[in-house]
Design an enzyme around this catalytic site. Structure first.
Site, PDB file in Angstrom:
ATOM      1  N   SER A  99       0.840  -1.205   0.000  1.00  0.00           N
ATOM      2  CA  SER A  99       0.000   0.000   0.000  1.00  0.00           C
ATOM      3  C   SER A  99       0.864   1.240   0.000  1.00  0.00           C
ATOM      4  O   SER A  99       1.985   1.243   0.530  1.00  0.00           O
ATOM      5  CB  SER A  99      -0.905   0.022   1.236  1.00  0.00           C
ATOM      6  OG  SER A  99      -1.574   1.269   1.362  1.00  0.00           O
TER       7      SER A  99
ATOM      8  N   TYR B 298      -2.497  -0.137  10.207  1.00  0.00           N
ATOM      9  CA  TYR B 298      -2.526  -0.609   8.819  1.00  0.00           C
ATOM     10  C   TYR B 298      -1.243  -0.209   8.089  1.00  0.00           C
ATOM     11  O   TYR B 298      -0.633  -1.034   7.393  1.00  0.00           O
ATOM     12  CB  TYR B 298      -3.746  -0.028   8.117  1.00  0.00           C
ATOM     13  CG  TYR B 298      -3.942  -0.468   6.685  1.00  0.00           C
ATOM     14  CD1 TYR B 298      -4.551  -1.684   6.396  1.00  0.00           C
ATOM     15  CD2 TYR B 298      -3.545   0.347   5.620  1.00  0.00           C
ATOM     16  CE1 TYR B 298      -4.758  -2.086   5.076  1.00  0.00           C
ATOM     17  CE2 TYR B 298      -3.740  -0.046   4.310  1.00  0.00           C
ATOM     18  CZ  TYR B 298      -4.348  -1.260   4.042  1.00  0.00           C
ATOM     19  OH  TYR B 298      -4.541  -1.659   2.731  1.00  0.00           O
TER      20      TYR B 298
END
Length: 327
Positions: A219, A232
């Protein structure tokens, strides 16, 4: 000070003011277009504002409005993964579904792993089979090592081989303050996003031969960070480091390991993570002024999975984030 330098200094100052005046006169021109989403693809993609919507986790692609574009009708298969078999976690929807479809179009059978969205998983299976390839659906928790072992065995039983591993399943939930990040929340994020990747890879690697590959989903948050996705972002940075290390570790066996690191992508992960008003403007802050559609991310997985295309690439993180802002 020597006076002979003064005339030149004054001329240069006049020149600088002239350049400034020309720029100032054009300031604001084209401002209307600068707020428009960038459309540079094979077809036009949805752009904010989207309808306000919120879903319960893990999210349902069938309920997402507008429906994510995953089928890439413009993509022509050319045997880049011919005769291979892959296992993909989180393959029921979003990026995982788009990757499954393009893998199938390139000649690959697919094991579709998912948590509990059975309707989405069935749709993905049908899409893979429509490409003329075999598909199986496996329901379970990616963070459970026993499920990873069982899923790999099921893929081997169904296809007789395993060539590509795509750890993709993720848990994501924004928090506005560090104090709101509970131990339960933190633990679930790490168990899904890190333990899940480790368990799948560990179960699969003994069955991969030279020419096989692992393509992980990272990501942009693992590169840039995110102030409301502390846990995250930590896991995605960990995935990047894991892939870099594992790529070196497995190179002598002829197994490549890489990461695709997307920016915002229109998937069920987002309305199941954000409040409805935030979803309406999802992706608007990128250089492209819109989120990616899953079919815009999937080609990067094909590229990194195919020994025809990336045989000399391992340990790399490929950002697909819609551009970098000059700030």
């Amino acid at each position: 000070m020597d006076d002979r330098f003064e005339p030149r200094a004054e001329r240069i100052a006049d020149q600088e003011r002239k350049i400034q005046a020309e720029i100032d006169a054009k300031a604001g021109e084209g401002g209307e277009d600068s707020d428009k989403a960038v459309q540079a693809g094979a077809r036009r993609y949805p752009e904010p504002p989207f309808p306000e919507q919120h879903q319960s986790k893990p999210g349902n692609e069938a309920a997402l409005d507008p429906a994510p574009l995953y089928d890439a009708p413009f993509w022509k298969g050319s045997g880049k993964l011919e005769g291979m078999a892959a296992i993909i976690t989180g393959a029921d929807s979003g990026i995982g579904r788009a990757v499954a479809v393009l893998f199938a179009r390139e000649g690959c059978d697919v094991a579709i792993c998912h948590l509990d969205e059975e309707e989405d998983a069935a749709d993905t299976k049908a899409a893979v089979e429509a490409e003329g390839r075999k598909a199986i659906v496996l329901k379970g928790d990616a963070a459970d090592p026993a499920f990873s072992e069982a899923a790999v065995k099921a893929a081997l039983d169904a296809f007789g081989r395993l060539d590509v591993v795509v750890p993709n399943a993720a848990f994501q939930e924004h928090v506005e303050a560090l104090e709101d990040l509970t131990l339960e929340h933190f633990d679930r994020t790490l168990k899904t996003n890190l333990y899940g990747y480790f368990h799948l890879v560990k179960a699969a690697v003994p069955h991969l031969k030279a020419g096989g590959s692992i393509v992980m989903t990272g990501s942009v948050t693992g590169i840039m960070g995110n102030d409301n996705l502390l846990d995250y972002s930590m896991t995605k940075g960990g995935i990047h480091a894991f892939a870099r290390s594992l790529g070196t570790h497995l190179a002598p066996r002829g197994i490549r390991v890489n990461v695709v690191a997307p920016g915002p992508v229109w998937t069920p992960l987002n309305p199941a993570d954000r409040q409805a008003d935030k979803v309406a403007q999802f992706g608007a802050q990128t250089v492209m002024k819109r989120p990616a559609q899953p079919e815009e991310i999937a080609p990067a997985f094909v590229f990194l999975a195919s020994p025809q295309m990336s045989s000399y690439i391992t340990g790399e993180v490929l950002p697909v984030i819609g551009g970098y802002s000059g700030g």
